[in-house]
Design a protein around this motif. Structure first.
Motif, PDB file in Angstrom:
ATOM      1  N   ILE A 336      53.922  80.633  -0.333  1.00 14.96           N
ATOM      2  CA  ILE A 336      54.204  79.604  -1.344  1.00 14.96           C
ATOM      3  C   ILE A 336      53.370  79.867  -2.601  1.00 14.96           C
ATOM      4  N   ASP A 337      54.056  80.119  -3.714  1.00 12.08           N
ATOM      5  CA  ASP A 337      53.398  80.314  -5.006  1.00 12.08           C
ATOM      6  C   ASP A 337      53.858  79.186  -5.927  1.00 12.08           C
ATOM      7  N   LEU A 338      52.976  78.240  -6.150  1.00  6.02           N
ATOM      8  CA  LEU A 338      53.366  77.011  -6.871  1.00  6.02           C
ATOM      9  C   LEU A 338      53.668  77.254  -8.341  1.00  6.02           C
ATOM     10  N   THR A 339      53.221  78.399  -8.894  1.00  6.33           N
ATOM     11  CA  THR A 339      53.518  78.671 -10.304  1.00  6.33           C
ATOM     12  C   THR A 339      54.967  79.133 -10.468  1.00  6.33           C
ATOM     13  N   LYS A 340      55.578  79.553  -9.366  1.00  5.80           N
ATOM     14  CA  LYS A 340      56.910  80.181  -9.469  1.00  5.80           C
ATOM     15  C   LYS A 340      58.052  79.294  -9.008  1.00  5.80           C
ATOM     16  N   ARG A 341      57.767  78.384  -8.071  1.00 11.84           N
ATOM     17  CA  ARG A 341      58.877  77.570  -7.548  1.00 11.84           C
ATOM     18  C   ARG A 341      58.356  76.223  -7.033  1.00 11.84           C
ATOM     19  N   PRO A 342      59.230  75.220  -7.048  1.00 15.80           N
ATOM     20  CA  PRO A 342      58.816  73.926  -6.482  1.00 15.80           C
ATOM     21  C   PRO A 342      58.895  73.977  -4.966  1.00 15.80           C
ATOM     22  N   ILE A 343      58.263  73.031  -4.311  1.00 18.28           N
ATOM     23  CA  ILE A 343      58.476  72.887  -2.871  1.00 18.28           C
ATOM     24  C   ILE A 343      59.426  71.699  -2.671  1.00 18.28           C
ATOM     25  N   GLU A 344      59.929  71.557  -1.446  1.00 22.00           N
ATOM     26  CA  GLU A 344      60.823  70.426  -1.171  1.00 22.00           C
ATOM     27  C   GLU A 344      60.097  69.412  -0.276  1.00 22.00           C
ATOM     28  N   VAL A 345      60.259  68.151  -0.618  1.00 21.10           N
ATOM     29  CA  VAL A 345      59.587  67.080   0.132  1.00 21.10           C
ATOM     30  C   VAL A 345      60.579  65.970   0.467  1.00 21.10           C
ATOM     31  N   ALA A 346      60.263  65.191   1.487  1.00 23.58           N
ATOM     32  CA  ALA A 346      61.112  64.047   1.873  1.00 23.58           C
ATOM     33  C   ALA A 346      60.264  63.089   2.702  1.00 23.58           C
ATOM     34  N   PRO A 347      60.693  61.818   2.816  1.00 23.52           N
ATOM     35  CA  PRO A 347      59.895  60.857   3.600  1.00 23.52           C
ATOM     36  C   PRO A 347      59.768  61.248   5.067  1.00 23.52           C
ATOM     37  N   ILE A 348      58.612  60.927   5.638  1.00 20.04           N
ATOM     38  CA  ILE A 348      58.407  61.087   7.083  1.00 20.04           C
ATOM     39  C   ILE A 348      57.635  59.865   7.591  1.00 20.04           C
ATOM     40  N   ALA A 349      57.893  59.508   8.857  1.00 20.48           N
ATOM     41  CA  ALA A 349      57.144  58.397   9.451  1.00 20.48           C
ATOM     42  C   ALA A 349      55.689  58.827   9.569  1.00 20.48           C
ATOM     43  N   HIS A 350      54.759  57.943   9.148  1.00 24.81           N
ATOM     44  CA  HIS A 350      53.391  58.421   8.975  1.00 24.81           C
ATOM     45  C   HIS A 350      52.323  57.515   9.568  1.00 24.81           C
ATOM     46  N   TYR A 351      52.557  56.213   9.581  1.00 25.04           N
ATOM     47  CA  TYR A 351      51.486  55.272   9.937  1.00 25.04           C
ATOM     48  C   TYR A 351      52.164  53.971  10.336  1.00 25.04           C
ATOM     49  N   HIS A 352      51.415  53.074  10.992  1.00 22.97           N
ATOM     50  CA  HIS A 352      52.019  51.782  11.328  1.00 22.97           C
ATOM     51  C   HIS A 352      51.170  50.626  10.808  1.00 22.97           C
TER      52      HIS A 352
END
Ligand SMILES: Cc1cc2nc3c(=O)[nH]c(=O)nc-3n(C[C@H](O)[C@H](O)[C@H](O)COP(=O)(O)OP(=O)(O)OC[C@H]3O[C@@H](n4cnc5c(N)ncnc54)[C@H](O)[C@@H]3O)c2cc1C
Length: 570
Positions: A336-352
């Protein structure tokens, strides 16, 4: 069978359980702390890599009441103000105590330094560099309990039930995961510090041992749960490209520190369309961003992997390296080279946010039963701020340990020869049951997969009454028929018995979440109903849930006591 005796028995050795052990021992109690994983190495605490919130005011003026105001605002009217205030006030003591224990909080000019996070008006989130907070905290607490002669540690012990007689806790029952030996523990008080429930969702940031055991055990022991409809969905969980050995929620601090931009598949920024003030400020809270991303996906503007882009491409390599430190090399190792491309993100269950209902002494409604950490509900209302969870584990853990030790002082253990017989009988039946030649383990695995998919699809970020009702019926039917599914043969290292008990807890907890979500016919914080999109004043109430003698869940709305004097405490 093995029988053990102690003053205080603690179920779960994450941050809250270990802190409870330290506090109970220093208040004169003998303690046994047990974990189905390894002591101080399972659960969420060691996985947390980022921050813990406390209004230390070392670098710039801050006050715990300001932290409290921010917490209450984020909680969207549902915080138990007494618990929230204890959390914010005593966070300072716990962070300083752990500093004395050399946890290694990051410092600038000799002072403990903090960063900002959405919803916190002050930079009060302290950390251990770089993405090391959870492991450092876990190690620090482990070291404290290892050195304490009053604390006995047991790894690989799965607790199935708290034993209650005549309304009073007398101990607990479980079994050794390595060889299935039943274990009984006689105790004057029991603390449930078994963490959260996010494994119930197919997309989650959890470890495999967070399947809601604590909530289910509390229900079966006769205690009440509160606000179970509020699992928190972390908006920008890592989705793609593949990222090995790193926290899936690691992008958060970098995003608001560096101004990482969220864009849909068309390249448009979108958070402002959903009421968030994100562009250039990055102050929007988790509930709003999770909702916004899910809506973009629904509108067909998601990336090919089903998320949105998070881009740091506008930054220079030097800026990235200075912020990410050695993390940039770990990203490079993942390609992963952040200067060259975006990453993909989405919601995930994390805490209660929901959990076991306690008062500020961490007492449940069952005499001798206490709870601590993420297992407790109420302090964070309908939405939690970053950094408030680790500190909740420390503060509530310390309180549960201290007050349970005070309760136990001078008491006799109530355990008798008959105690726990009912639980032991059903455990022994399962161990010795007749198996068919079917691959039963696969069957348990299939049920888990169905459970996780049901919860993600129907009890996730966006909910409707229809889907919730359908899910509730299905969960009830699986739960009622679980007795017919048996673990596989063999005693040594046969983890299918654990799978069975994990499912038993997971199903009951999932049902509690679903029923509560169905009954809350409004949208608020992490609970978003597509058929009831308004936030209603009449629902500014907590929902309490209990288990009756027939094994059915019952829920009711209650008005939580607010402590107006807290508002004037400043
Ligand atoms: C990836 C990730 C990152 C996070 N980052 C942050 C952060 O930066 N800041 C923040 O404030 N919060 C963060 N959180 C949340 C925070 O880490 C948790 O809320 C907190 O650590 C919970 O501590 P706990 O002691 O209550 O539970 P845990 O640490 O989860 O410990 C519970 C323990 O109970 C044991 N257990 C469960 N059931 C049983 C049973 N039946 N018998 C025996 N043992 C049992 C488990 O094995 C586990 O070890 C993060 C969470 C995750 C998952």
């Amino acid at each position: 069978m093995v029988h053990l005796e102690t003053d205080i028995f603690i179920i779960g050795a994450g941050g809250s359980g270990m802190y409870a052990a330290i506090a109970a021992a220093r208040n004169g109690a003998k303690v046994i702390i047990a974990d189905k994983s390894m002591i101080g190495r399972g659960g969420a605490t060691i996985m947390a890599q980022m921050t813990t919130a406390a209004a230390l005011g070392d670098e710039e003026p801050d006050h715990w009441t300001m932290h409290l105001e921010d917490t209450l605002l984020a909680g969207r009217g549902l915080c138990n103000e007494e618990l929230s205030s204890v959390l914010c006030k005593e966070a300072i003591d716990r962070i300083r105590e752990m500093d004395d224990w050399k946890v290694g909080w990051a410092r600038k000019n000799g002072k403990i330094t903090g960063v900002g996070a959405p919803g916190h008006r002050k930079p009060r989130c302290v950390y251990v560099d770089f993405l090391n907070t959870g492991p450092a905290v876990a190690k620090c607490l482990r070291t404290q309990i290892v050195r304490n002669a009053e604390v006995t540690r047991i790894s690989g012990l799965l607790i199935t039930d708290v034993v209650v007689e005549d309304g009073v806790v007398v101990g607990a029952v479980g079994f050794n995961l390595a060889d299935q030996t039943p274990v009984t523990i006689a105790a004057k008080a029991v603390i449930i510090a078994a963490g959260g429930l996010t494994r119930l969702y197919s997309r989650n940031s959890a470890s495999a041992n967070m399947n809601g055991d604590g909530y289910a055990m509390a229900l079966r022991a006769g205690a009440e749960l509160i606000d179970m409809e509020f699992p928190q969905f972390f908006p920008i969980g890592h989705l793609a490209p593949r990222l090995v050995g790193m926290d899936p929620i690691m992008w958060d601090p970098f995003r608001y520190k560096l101004g990482g931009r969220l864009r849909n598949a068309k390249g448009e920024e979108f958070v402002h369309e959903y009421g968030g003030q994100d562009e250039g400020k990055y102050l929007t809270t988790r509930d709003i961003i999770s909702y916004a991303i899910t809506k973009e996906e629904e509108a067909g503007r998601a990336t090919s992997n089903g998320g949105v882009y998070l881009s740091f491409e506008h930054l220079l390599e030097e800026e990235l390296r200075s912020a990410f430190g050695p993390v940039i090399d770990r990203l490079a190792a993942n390609g992963i080279d952040l200067t060259k491309r975006p990453i993909e993100v989405a919601p995930i269950a994390h805490y209660h946010m929901g959990g076991i209902k306690v008062n500020s002494r961490m007492e449940t409604s069952v005499l001798g039963l206490y709870a601590a950490g993420e297992a407790v509900g109420g302090a964070n209302g309908a939405n939690r701020l970053s950094g408030n969870a680790l500190v909740e584990a420390f503060v509530f853990g310390e309180r549960a340990g201290r007050f349970s030790a005070i309760y136990a002082t001078g008491k006799q253990r109530g355990w008798s020869n008959k105690s726990g017989i009912r639980h032991l009988d059903s455990l022994n039946n399962l161990i010795s049951c007749k198996h068919s030649d079917d691959p039963e383990h696969a069957e348990l695995g299939q049920i888990w997969a169905e459970l996780q998919n049901l919860m993600w699809q129907n009890v996730g970020v966006l909910r409707t009454g229809l889907k919730l009702k359908k899910t509730l019926l299905r969960l009830r039917s699986i739960r009622e028929n679980l007795e017919e599914v048996t673990p596989a043969k063999g005693q040594a290292f046969n983890l299918t018995l654990q799978d069975w008990f994990d499912l038993r807890s997971g199903l009951l907890t999932a049902e509690a979440v679903t029923l509560s979500a169905l009954n809350r016919t409004e949208s608020r914080g992490a609970h978003q109903r597509e058929d009831f999109t308004e936030t209603k004043q009449s629902f500014e109430r907590n929902q309490s849930i209990s288990l009756d003698r027939n094994g059915s869940l019952n829920s009711r709305f209650v008005t939580s006591k607010n402590f107006s004097e807290l508002k004037n405490a400043r």
